[in-house]
Design a protein around this motif. Structure first.
Motif: not given
Length: 87
Positions: A2-8
């Motif tokens: 979830k955190n890896r997709l947040l900024w993109p």
């Protein structure tokens, strides 16, 4: 995950909002002869093959090329640890 997709996803949303402000006609969709037309449809339709190739190559390169380069550097570093292969 979830955190890896947040900024993109935040960057994509900001880009879409900016595009909506600058070029509102980009999101205009129309039906003509039973087909959907518009700028967004063209981007999705024409970009899909490139996206699939890019995803496939990314997966292949990250799994194979990185491992091969790391193993070869690791084997070479036994003889001279201060010389990585890219120098």
């Amino acid at each position: 995950m979830k955190n890896r997709l947040l900024w993109p996803l935040i960057a994509l949303a900001a880009l879409l909002v900016l595009n909506l402000v600058v070029t509102p006609s980009f999101f205009a969709l129309r039906m003509q002869d039973g087909h959907l037309y518009g700028g967004l449809v063209d981007v999705l339709k024409n970009g899909a093959p490139t996206l699939l190739i890019a995803l496939g190559m990314t997966r292949w390169c990250s799994a194979r090329c990185w491992a091969c380069g790391t193993v070869s550097w690791w084997q070479d570093s036994a003889s001279s640890p201060s010389s990585p292969p890219w120098s």
